[in-house]
Design a protein around this motif. Structure first.
Motif, PDB file in Angstrom:
ATOM      1  N   SER A  10      39.715  44.782  39.272  1.00 22.01           N
ATOM      2  CA  SER A  10      39.226  43.719  38.280  1.00 22.01           C
ATOM      3  C   SER A  10      40.858  43.697  37.886  1.00 22.01           C
ATOM      4  N   GLY A  11      40.434  42.975  36.679  1.00 17.66           N
ATOM      5  CA  GLY A  11      41.840  42.286  36.559  1.00 17.66           C
ATOM      6  C   GLY A  11      42.252  40.741  35.959  1.00 17.66           C
ATOM      7  N   PRO A  12      43.452  40.210  35.931  1.00 22.62           N
ATOM      8  CA  PRO A  12      43.865  39.106  35.016  1.00 22.62           C
ATOM      9  C   PRO A  12      43.946  38.053  36.496  1.00 22.62           C
ATOM     10  N   SER A  13      43.359  36.601  36.891  1.00 20.91           N
ATOM     11  CA  SER A  13      43.932  35.988  37.184  1.00 20.91           C
ATOM     12  C   SER A  13      44.948  36.071  37.704  1.00 20.91           C
ATOM     13  N   GLY A  14      45.807  35.803  39.745  1.00 20.15           N
ATOM     14  CA  GLY A  14      47.157  35.930  39.392  1.00 20.15           C
ATOM     15  C   GLY A  14      47.900  37.781  39.056  1.00 20.15           C
ATOM     16  N   ILE A  36      31.164  40.022  49.074  1.00 15.04           N
ATOM     17  CA  ILE A  36      31.070  39.220  48.719  1.00 15.04           C
ATOM     18  C   ILE A  36      30.627  37.867  47.687  1.00 15.04           C
ATOM     19  N   SER A  37      31.174  37.263  46.593  1.00 15.09           N
ATOM     20  CA  SER A  37      31.068  36.931  45.793  1.00 15.09           C
ATOM     21  C   SER A  37      30.665  35.416  46.226  1.00 15.09           C
ATOM     22  N   MET A  38      29.864  35.227  45.094  1.00 13.53           N
ATOM     23  CA  MET A  38      29.470  33.304  45.092  1.00 13.53           C
ATOM     24  C   MET A  38      29.954  32.598  44.100  1.00 13.53           C
ATOM     25  N   THR A  40      30.950  28.320  42.578  1.00 13.86           N
ATOM     26  CA  THR A  40      30.128  27.280  42.740  1.00 13.86           C
ATOM     27  C   THR A  40      32.332  26.194  42.816  1.00 13.86           C
ATOM     28  N   ARG A  41      33.118  26.932  42.419  1.00 19.15           N
ATOM     29  CA  ARG A  41      33.797  26.064  42.703  1.00 19.15           C
ATOM     30  C   ARG A  41      34.051  26.247  44.122  1.00 19.15           C
ATOM     31  N   GLN A  42      34.970  24.492  44.985  1.00 20.71           N
ATOM     32  CA  GLN A  42      35.648  23.994  45.673  1.00 20.71           C
ATOM     33  C   GLN A  42      36.269  25.209  46.534  1.00 20.71           C
ATOM     34  N   PRO A  43      36.172  24.843  48.118  1.00 21.01           N
ATOM     35  CA  PRO A  43      36.660  26.265  48.844  1.00 21.01           C
ATOM     36  C   PRO A  43      38.568  25.757  49.387  1.00 21.01           C
ATOM     37  N   ARG A  44      39.275  26.761  48.535  1.00 26.56           N
ATOM     38  CA  ARG A  44      40.849  26.199  48.506  1.00 26.56           C
ATOM     39  C   ARG A  44      40.739  26.103  50.257  1.00 26.56           C
ATOM     40  N   SER A  45      42.295  25.165  50.282  1.00 25.40           N
ATOM     41  CA  SER A  45      42.550  25.178  51.838  1.00 25.40           C
ATOM     42  C   SER A  45      42.779  26.746  52.282  1.00 25.40           C
ATOM     43  N   GLY A  82      29.803  35.387  40.244  1.00 26.59           N
ATOM     44  CA  GLY A  82      28.658  35.992  40.514  1.00 26.59           C
ATOM     45  C   GLY A  82      29.314  37.038  41.571  1.00 26.59           C
ATOM     46  N   THR A  83      27.919  38.297  41.569  1.00 25.41           N
ATOM     47  CA  THR A  83      28.052  38.947  42.717  1.00 25.41           C
ATOM     48  C   THR A  83      26.612  39.339  43.617  1.00 25.41           C
ATOM     49  N   PRO A  84      26.125  39.143  44.527  1.00 25.24           N
ATOM     50  CA  PRO A  84      24.748  39.166  44.712  1.00 25.24           C
ATOM     51  C   PRO A  84      24.400  40.924  44.557  1.00 25.24           C
ATOM     52  N   GLU A 101      35.639  42.255  44.173  1.00 26.72           N
ATOM     53  CA  GLU A 101      36.625  42.084  43.448  1.00 26.72           C
ATOM     54  C   GLU A 101      36.243  40.930  42.520  1.00 26.72           C
ATOM     55  N   ILE A 102      35.924  41.769  41.013  1.00 30.93           N
ATOM     56  CA  ILE A 102      35.490  39.882  40.337  1.00 30.93           C
ATOM     57  C   ILE A 102      36.433  39.985  38.933  1.00 30.93           C
ATOM     58  N   ASP A 103      36.159  38.888  38.154  1.00 28.77           N
ATOM     59  CA  ASP A 103      37.248  39.186  36.929  1.00 28.77           C
ATOM     60  C   ASP A 103      36.728  40.012  36.606  1.00 28.77           C
ATOM     61  N   VAL A 104      36.718  39.756  34.668  1.00 25.61           N
ATOM     62  CA  VAL A 104      37.208  40.987  33.744  1.00 25.61           C
ATOM     63  C   VAL A 104      35.319  41.180  32.859  1.00 25.61           C
ATOM     64  N   GLY A 136      53.839  29.867  41.573  1.00 26.37           N
ATOM     65  CA  GLY A 136      53.649  30.803  43.166  1.00 26.37           C
ATOM     66  C   GLY A 136      52.156  30.110  44.228  1.00 26.37           C
ATOM     67  N   ARG A 137      51.244  30.309  44.178  1.00 27.55           N
ATOM     68  CA  ARG A 137      50.578  30.650  44.707  1.00 27.55           C
ATOM     69  C   ARG A 137      50.416  29.083  45.018  1.00 27.55           C
ATOM     70  N   GLY A 138      50.228  27.892  43.803  1.00 25.03           N
ATOM     71  CA  GLY A 138      50.691  26.682  44.110  1.00 25.03           C
ATOM     72  C   GLY A 138      48.740  26.012  44.016  1.00 25.03           C
ATOM     73  N   ARG A 147      45.305  27.675  31.331  1.00 26.52           N
ATOM     74  CA  ARG A 147      44.167  28.722  30.902  1.00 26.52           C
ATOM     75  C   ARG A 147      44.374  29.892  31.327  1.00 26.52           C
ATOM     76  N   ARG A 148      44.775  29.944  32.498  1.00 27.96           N
ATOM     77  CA  ARG A 148      44.232  31.356  33.249  1.00 27.96           C
ATOM     78  C   ARG A 148      44.986  32.314  32.262  1.00 27.96           C
ATOM     79  N   VAL A 149      45.962  31.819  31.888  1.00 31.84           N
ATOM     80  CA  VAL A 149      47.123  32.929  31.913  1.00 31.84           C
ATOM     81  C   VAL A 149      46.573  33.131  29.934  1.00 31.84           C
TER      82      VAL A 149
HETATM   83  N1  LIG Z   1      32.416  37.754  37.128  1.00 25.13           N
HETATM   84  C1  LIG Z   1      33.076  37.671  38.614  1.00 25.13           C
HETATM   85  N2  LIG Z   1      34.168  37.345  39.119  1.00 25.13           N
HETATM   86  C2  LIG Z   1      34.806  37.224  40.153  1.00 25.13           C
HETATM   87  C3  LIG Z   1      33.759  36.860  42.020  1.00 25.13           C
HETATM   88  N3  LIG Z   1      34.238  36.697  42.529  1.00 25.13           N
HETATM   89  C4  LIG Z   1      35.236  36.401  42.031  1.00 25.13           C
HETATM   90  N4  LIG Z   1      35.546  36.483  40.238  1.00 25.13           N
HETATM   91  C5  LIG Z   1      36.676  36.086  39.680  1.00 25.13           C
HETATM   92  O1  LIG Z   1      37.090  35.003  39.498  1.00 25.13           O
HETATM   93  C6  LIG Z   1      38.316  34.341  39.149  1.00 25.13           C
HETATM   94  C7  LIG Z   1      38.392  33.116  39.525  1.00 25.13           C
HETATM   95  O2  LIG Z   1      39.017  33.226  41.057  1.00 25.13           O
HETATM   96  P1  LIG Z   1      39.631  32.022  42.269  1.00 25.13           P
HETATM   97  O3  LIG Z   1      38.601  32.824  43.390  1.00 25.13           O
HETATM   98  O4  LIG Z   1      38.786  31.268  41.615  1.00 25.13           O
HETATM   99  O5  LIG Z   1      40.943  32.451  41.620  1.00 25.13           O
HETATM  100  C8  LIG Z   1      39.675  35.796  39.092  1.00 25.13           C
HETATM  101  O6  LIG Z   1      39.373  36.817  38.675  1.00 25.13           O
HETATM  102  C9  LIG Z   1      38.538  36.523  40.819  1.00 25.13           C
HETATM  103  O7  LIG Z   1      38.708  38.022  40.604  1.00 25.13           O
HETATM  104  C10 LIG Z   1      32.679  37.508  40.749  1.00 25.13           C
HETATM  105  O8  LIG Z   1      31.401  37.679  42.034  1.00 25.13           O
HETATM  106  N5  LIG Z   1      31.867  38.146  39.831  1.00 25.13           N
END
Ligand SMILES: Nc1nc2c(ncn2[C@@H]2O[C@H](COP(=O)(O)O)[C@@H](O)[C@H]2O)c(=O)[nH]1
Ligand SMILES: Nc1ncnc2c1ncn2[C@@H]1O[C@H](COP(=O)(O)OP(=O)(O)OP(=O)(O)O)[C@@H](O)[C@H]1O
Length: 205
Positions: A10-14, A36-38, A40-45, A82-84, A101-104, A136-138, A147-149
């Protein structure tokens, strides 16, 4: 059978979670599964449904929540992630280790339910690197990057709830640090002891 080890990255975005996770799974000696997480965000290219994420609608995600099928979920910058639960339960019960691999927010929910996991916080070498990496990820508009920072400062304070801090200065070094953590985690007494207790009980029966 010995249960698998739950590893939460886990850890901050980026900070580089996805980059480090992908590099980790390219290593020849990796013998754990990726959850593999679930979202609602749109897939990136280039992102593939069922490989990068399970991409679903808000209605579908809310049905999963209502059915109790998510181990954890969070709303992050306007989207659900979310995590199934089923995959985690089945993989650990089969004795296989699994990495999330998930957010905080999500990591803290999982820790409440499964404190026996190994909780790894990936840190940037410094705060400026986070914004530079997101730019840089663009993949996000500047408003979303900001907002992420800004979410990252509160998230870094939550590091106290984790077991390990791994700096992602260079991807290959971060990968080796995580591999070392996993090796150590597999040797923890609380993971090994139940097997021996079972053997003793069988012998004494
Ligand atoms: N709580 C959860 N956070 C998750 C999950 N899968 C990914 N993430 C986190 O979301 C942000 C944004 O992701 P992005 O793909 O739109 O850049 C990032 O911190 C990911 O680690 C999850 O299942 N649960
Ligand atoms: N050690 C590193 N040094 C320099 N750049 C890096 C490093 N690790 C990752 N990056 C770059 O930083 C950017 C963000 O990485 P990544 O998408 O893996 O982050 P993340 O933590 O998964 O983000 P999110 O949580 O938003 O999904 C990418 O462009 C990636 O190539």
């Amino acid at each position: 059978m010995k249960r698998g080890v739950l590893i939460v990255l886990s850890g901050p975005s980026g900070v580089g979670k996805g980059t480090v996770r992908k590099a980790l799974f390219e290593e020849p000696d990796i013998d754990f599964q990726y959850s593999i997480s679930m979202t609602t965000r749109q897939p990136r290219s280039g992102e593939v449904n069922g490989e990068d994420y399970f991409f679903v609608t808000r209605d579908e995600f809310e049905t999963e929540i209502a059915n109790g099928d998510m181990l954890e979920y969070a709303e992050y910058v306007g989207n659900y992630y979310g995590t199934p639960k089923k995959f985690i339960d089945q993989t650990l019960a089969a004795g296989r280790d699994v990495l999330l691999e998930i957010d905080v927010q999500g990591a803290l929910q999982v820790k409440e339910k499964m404190p026996e996991g190994a909780y790894i916080f990936l840190t940037p070498p410094d705060l400026a690197a986070l914004k530079e990496r997101l730019i840089g990820r663009g993949t996000e508009a500047m408003e979303v990057i900001d907002r992420r920072v800004s979410a990252a400062t509160a998230e870094i304070r939550m590091m106290a709830n984790y077991d390990y801090a791994v700096v992602n200065d260079e991807v290959s070094l971060a990968v080796n640090r995580i591999k070392d953590i996993i090796k150590v985690e597999r040797l923890r007494v609380n993971r090994v002891l139940p097997e021996y207790i079972k053997m003793i009980e069988e012998l004494e029966a």
